[in-house]
Motif scaffolding. Sequence first.
Motif, PDB file in Angstrom:
ATOM      1  N   THR A   1      -5.792   7.837  -2.355  1.00 31.25           N
ATOM      2  CA  THR A   1      -6.076   7.693  -0.927  1.00 31.25           C
ATOM      3  C   THR A   1      -5.674   8.965  -0.179  1.00 31.25           C
ATOM      4  O   THR A   1      -6.434   9.483   0.643  1.00 31.25           O
ATOM      5  CB  THR A   1      -5.325   6.477  -0.340  1.00 31.25           C
TER       6      THR A   1
ATOM      7  N   SER B   1      -8.401  11.387   1.536  1.00 31.73           N
ATOM      8  CA  SER B   1      -8.278  11.557   2.987  1.00 31.73           C
ATOM      9  C   SER B   1      -8.135  13.027   3.324  1.00 31.73           C
ATOM     10  O   SER B   1      -8.818  13.540   4.221  1.00 31.73           O
ATOM     11  CB  SER B   1      -7.054  10.830   3.540  1.00 31.73           C
TER      12      SER B   1
ATOM     13  N   ILE C   1     -10.836  14.947   5.466  1.00 36.17           N
ATOM     14  CA  ILE C   1     -10.473  15.386   6.814  1.00 36.17           C
ATOM     15  C   ILE C   1     -10.625  16.906   6.940  1.00 36.17           C
ATOM     16  O   ILE C   1     -11.145  17.407   7.947  1.00 36.17           O
ATOM     17  CB  ILE C   1      -9.043  14.930   7.165  1.00 36.17           C
TER      18      ILE C   1
ATOM     19  N   LEU D   1     -17.174  10.737   3.890  1.00 36.86           N
ATOM     20  CA  LEU D   1     -16.109  10.900   4.882  1.00 36.86           C
ATOM     21  C   LEU D   1     -16.324  12.179   5.700  1.00 36.86           C
ATOM     22  O   LEU D   1     -16.086  12.197   6.913  1.00 36.86           O
ATOM     23  CB  LEU D   1     -14.741  10.933   4.192  1.00 36.86           C
TER      24      LEU D   1
ATOM     25  N   LEU E   1      -9.907   8.215  10.161  1.00 42.63           N
ATOM     26  CA  LEU E   1     -10.551   8.559   8.885  1.00 42.63           C
ATOM     27  C   LEU E   1      -9.714   8.095   7.690  1.00 42.63           C
ATOM     28  O   LEU E   1     -10.269   7.660   6.685  1.00 42.63           O
ATOM     29  CB  LEU E   1     -10.828  10.055   8.803  1.00 42.63           C
ATOM     30  N   ILE E   2      -8.405   8.177   7.801  1.00 44.52           N
ATOM     31  CA  ILE E   2      -7.571   7.687   6.698  1.00 44.52           C
ATOM     32  C   ILE E   2      -7.814   6.195   6.502  1.00 44.52           C
ATOM     33  O   ILE E   2      -7.958   5.717   5.383  1.00 44.52           O
ATOM     34  CB  ILE E   2      -6.078   7.961   6.969  1.00 44.52           C
ATOM     35  N   LYS E   3      -7.910   5.460   7.620  1.00 46.60           N
ATOM     36  CA  LYS E   3      -8.167   4.029   7.495  1.00 46.60           C
ATOM     37  C   LYS E   3      -9.556   3.763   6.920  1.00 46.60           C
ATOM     38  O   LYS E   3      -9.753   2.815   6.179  1.00 46.60           O
ATOM     39  CB  LYS E   3      -8.018   3.346   8.857  1.00 46.60           C
ATOM     40  N   GLU E   4     -10.510   4.621   7.249  1.00 44.98           N
ATOM     41  CA  GLU E   4     -11.865   4.426   6.732  1.00 44.98           C
ATOM     42  C   GLU E   4     -11.937   4.572   5.210  1.00 44.98           C
ATOM     43  O   GLU E   4     -12.859   4.061   4.592  1.00 44.98           O
ATOM     44  CB  GLU E   4     -12.855   5.409   7.389  1.00 44.98           C
ATOM     45  N   THR E   5     -10.976   5.297   4.603  1.00 40.81           N
ATOM     46  CA  THR E   5     -11.039   5.443   3.145  1.00 40.81           C
ATOM     47  C   THR E   5     -10.926   4.085   2.452  1.00 40.81           C
ATOM     48  O   THR E   5     -11.291   3.959   1.293  1.00 40.81           O
ATOM     49  CB  THR E   5      -9.921   6.357   2.586  1.00 40.81           C
TER      50      THR E   5
ATOM     51  N   GLU F   1      -8.907   3.620  -4.947  1.00 37.10           N
ATOM     52  CA  GLU F   1      -7.886   3.982  -3.969  1.00 37.10           C
ATOM     53  C   GLU F   1      -7.057   2.728  -3.662  1.00 37.10           C
ATOM     54  O   GLU F   1      -7.186   1.729  -4.362  1.00 37.10           O
ATOM     55  CB  GLU F   1      -8.507   4.631  -2.726  1.00 37.10           C
TER      56      GLU F   1
ATOM     57  N   TYR G   1      -0.114   1.437   3.499  1.00 32.54           N
ATOM     58  CA  TYR G   1      -0.777   2.088   4.638  1.00 32.54           C
ATOM     59  C   TYR G   1       0.226   2.445   5.722  1.00 32.54           C
ATOM     60  O   TYR G   1       0.128   3.500   6.351  1.00 32.54           O
ATOM     61  CB  TYR G   1      -1.894   1.200   5.200  1.00 32.54           C
TER      62      TYR G   1
END
Lengths: 219, 226
Positions: free
Chosen positions: A20, A24, A28, A93, A154-158, A168, A194
Amino acid sequence: MDWAVIQQSLPEFAKGFQLTLWLSASGIAGALVVGVVVSLLRYFQVPVLGRLSGAYVEVARNTPLLIQLFFLYYAFPVLGLKFSAATCGIIGLVFLGGAYMAEGFTGGFNGVSQTQVESGRALGMNQWQLARYVVLPQGLALSVPALAANVIFLIKETSIFSVIAIPELTNTALDLIGLYYRSNEYLLVLVVAYAIILIPLSLLLTWLERRVRYATFGD
Amino acid sequence: MPHSGINVLFEGHNLVRLLGGLWTTVWIAALALVLGLSLGALLGALRTLKNPVLRLGLRLYLEFFRIVPTVVLLFLAYYLVPELFHVDSLPGSWMAVIAFGLWVAAEFSDIVRGALLSVPVHQRESGLALGMNRWQLFRYVLLPQALKLELPATINLATRVIKTTSLLMLISVMDVINIGQQIIEANNTTYRTGVFWVYGVIFIFYFVVDYPLSRWAQRLAAQQKV
């Protein structure tokens, strides 16, 4: 709640955690590069490319990441473009994030006062010099809050990567639940994982937002 | 072109089925918004009060929903709601309404709080000077102005909810994407490129719903800046 179950699952989760983080970070980084280029093309209204950039931002922002990933992973191979799941994840992403980052940068660039840009022109600066010495230094500082929010987003979208079976964090938890039916334990680890990424990061970003406020000019 | 992939859409009832899936997606998003906006408005108003316990509690509620990804929220609802409330026949779509509704409430509470606090102080003071009580002040002074201020952010939240409904297939709700996958699998041998067209149509569905909404939000936000 069975702590032994949690303990046994930790090595698996550690792998997912790393993945993850890695996905990310690369997504990003790519999104920031795409975002800055796209927003500059739009800011200076570069012919054709500026308009294309605008269209890209609208398409990427108004469709779900899940469908974008399905396109990359299931539909593109039919046309002869085949990527690994992890590559699809990163491309997806960057595609989604690039548009969000572009909006963030655009907001910052538009915040740079027009007198600054006009003064630059009056000094005989060309487009590139204006971007490099006037718009970017001030605009970047102004866009930090929006960019910070995008990083978290974006991290949450992974977590959506689990639909194309990238192992992940979320995918790891779902796999374990499927194997051992211990949903409470694995979901707890997942939420905590998370939180471990996002709480320190959001504190850091809040600090950064406060820090760059000094860089804004005139107020 | 007898076997062009686009024909997969017109085979049998495929297009009607896709539209049916879209309807499932739309009503879940709509219900989640109704639930979330009402609860969020209440929580947002409560967050402007001075009570420290209440403020901390509501802040934690917001932060929880900010940190946990929506996919995970959906699974939390899917696994925990039946266990907590001892129901096991609740369909996935209702689970989704609950999960999305609570998430929208958290996000909207922050929007409402921000809008209420950004109504100029002199408005509040003028109201008080006219002898309004707290309820009147809220109803006739703060609320109408806050509603206008928060509208762009609320529309953006709605577009996010609509995009998030794409996750419904994860908890086996028969939404537009799930039905799309069924169509693709059923026609895989006859229409090799069908996958491209089915996902293409779904992509366009989402864009057609979300794009006008985000343009509207942009325009409203631009008007407010002037």
